[in-house]
Design an enzyme around this catalytic site. Structure first.
Site: not given
Ligand code: NDP
Ligand code: 2IT
Length: 448
Positions: A93, A129, A169, A243, A380
């Site tokens: 997952k 992943k 992600d 997100n 999830s």
């Molecule tokens: P999104 O794609 O929704 O948003 C990512 C955000 O981070 C955007 O604002 C983006 O800016 C910015 N960003 C991405 N890459 C870079 C970079 N290299 N340098 C600077 N800013 C950057 O992703 P999420 O919100 O889902 O994910 C954000 C973080 O949270 C990640 O590390 C992800 O692994 C982690 N995460 C996400 C989960 C989920 O449920 N979605 C669960 C657990 C962890 P821009 O739009 O300009 O690219």
């Molecule tokens: O980093 C993370 O935990 C996620 N991007 C969410 C993974 C999931 O299966 O919901």
């Protein structure tokens, strides 16, 4: 020499040799092994059964070509990955990341972290992943669909509701999950919970969209509560505007905090009046625009180019929610100098090892990603549960379960680090508590 402990040093040396040029993976492994030293010393069976050697080697790596046709009729080729890291406690997952920086080392670090995070949720999910170096930014919906259909055409051979369940992600949100799900269903002729983060009309769970950001604040709130503190009246800085960042802002605000800054990969906004979240949602969720545009409707706010400057803003609570290694030692020192009291990681591995050491030495409350952002994957797993039952819970039911899961994760991490003589070190607590369940399951299942 990585470790005093010979067994761990040999493993780390081999990891670096066998996974050359993958610094993010080395970083993630090193942090976990550091924490496990006292556990390994107390339990010789771990070495006898080669648990750690097996843990650092993915069960399976799938790497594939993703050809698709862009709007100019030109054929494009990207790389796809799925790393099925560990299935000791449940089906693989973990999310899919679409970002130009994606290569095997990024997916490996994320998959490795996911093993322990998923274990911490208390739910039966293994670690995996995947992703691609495809960049959805600036692409038309048709191009994103074409890419997703091609990506799923190969991925569908390797996943399944009881085998491996991907989710979102960075760069993979509701739109991408929809296209991926449609193609899976078409190829396999089955309507199952093979992906999570689905839309609410086709098997998604209420509160999954909010879950990572809300869960992060529930976790941060537990850290604060343990010291007699709360979000009430605190100034909060959140990096990212995707997100995780958006719903972290929403919950931090509900809990009484004032979020004054957010960012994207180009720069950051500072609004001393508190960020207008509806505006950020409109820009990011609807228009897919840059954060810079915020200032056109909020003339009091400031926009600055570049990402790291956001950590020089004075705040009480910092929630990095963008990407790996976004807080280095210099940024950590700036936060500490400005009096930060708590840092909780919404992104995966957003703080460098030097930054973590800076926070810990300054006695800043520090919530590591594996624990603090586990609410997303936990929800999830709740989505998988609802899909299996062919049933759906209300928003309040899912949010209530999420809240309890985050409280339990905090408690288990705090107890684990105290038990091994490192009170308040939640990095060690998360690694140890996450590891113990996986280790037990691996021992029970023999040499596989
Ligand atoms: P999104 O794609 O929704 O948003 C990512 C955000 O981070 C955007 O604002 C983006 O800016 C910015 N960003 C991405 N890459 C870079 C970079 N290299 N340098 C600077 N800013 C950057 O992703 P999420 O919100 O889902 O994910 C954000 C973080 O949270 C990640 O590390 C992800 O692994 C982690 N995460 C996400 C989960 C989920 O449920 N979605 C669960 C657990 C962890 P821009 O739009 O300009 O690219
Ligand atoms: O980093 C993370 O935990 C996620 N991007 C969410 C993974 C999931 O299966 O919901």
């Amino acid at each position: 020499m990585y470790f005093e402990n010979e067994y761990l040093d040999k493993i780390m040396t081999d990891v670096v040799k066998r996974n050359a040029n993958e610094p993010e993976f080395h970083q993630a492994v090193k942090e976990v092994l550091e924490s496990l030293e006292p556990v390994i010393e107390a339990n010789p069976k771990i070495k006898e059964c080669a648990i750690i050697e097996r843990l650092v080697e993915p069960e399976r790596i799938i790497k594939f070509r993703v050809p698709w046709v862009d709007d100019n009729g030109k054929v494009q080729v990207n790389r796809g990955f799925r790393i099925q890291f560990n299935s000791a406690i449940g089906p693989y997952k973990g999310g899919l990341r679409f970002h130009p920086s994606v290569y095997e080392g990024i997916i490996k670090f994320l998959g490795f972290e996911q093993i322990f995070k998923n274990s911490l949720t208390g739910l039966p999910i293994g670690g995996g992943k995947g992703g691609s170096d495809f960049d959805p930014k600036g692409k038309s919906d048709r191009e994103v669909m074409a890419f997703c259909q091609s990506f799923m055409t190969e991925l569908s051979k390797h996943i399944g509701a009881e085998t491996d369940v991907p989710a979102g992600d960075i760069g993979v949100g509701g739109r991408e999950i929809g296209f991926l799900y449609g193609q899976y269903k078409r190829l396999r002729n089955e309507f199952t919970g093979v992906l999570t983060g689905k839309g609410l009309t086709y098997g998604g769970s209420l509160a999954r969209t909010q879950a990572t950001g809300y869960g992060l604040c529930y976790f941060a709130n537990e850290m604060l509560k343990a010291k007699g503190l709360s979000f009430e009246g605190k100034t909060v800085v959140i990096s990212g505007s995707g997100n995780v960042a958006i719903y972290a802002n929403e919950k931090a605000t509900t809990l009484g905090g004032k979020v004054v800054a957010m960012s994207d990969s180009n720069g950051y906004i500072y609004d001393k009046n508190g960020i207008d979240l509806d505006c950020v949602k409109e820009l990011k969720e609807v228009k897919r625009a840059r954060i810079k545009e915020y200032i056109t409707t909020h003339p009091d706010a400031e926009y600055h180019e570049g990402c790291s400057g956001i950590w020089t803003i004075k705040c009480d609570i910092a929630l990095p929610c963008a990407t790996q290694n976004e807080i280095n030692e210099e940024s950590a020192k700036a936060l500490v100098a400005n009096g930060v009291i708590a840092v909780a990681e919404g992104a995966n591995m957003p703080s460098t090892p030097e930054a973590i050491a800076t926070f810990q030495n300054a006695k800043v409350l520090f919530g590591p990603a594996k624990a603090a952002n586990a609410g997303g994957v936990a929800t999830s797993a709740l989505e998988m549960c609802q899909n299996s039952m062919k049933y759906s819970w209300t928003f309040e039911e899912v949010d209530g379960k999420l809240h309890n899961i985050m409280k339990d994760i905090y408690k288990n991490c705090a107890e684990a680090c105290a038990k091994y003589g490192m009170p308040d070190n939640l990095v060690a607590g998360a690694n140890i508590a996450g590891f113990l369940k996986v280790c037990d399951a691996m021992m029970a299942q023999g040499i596989v």
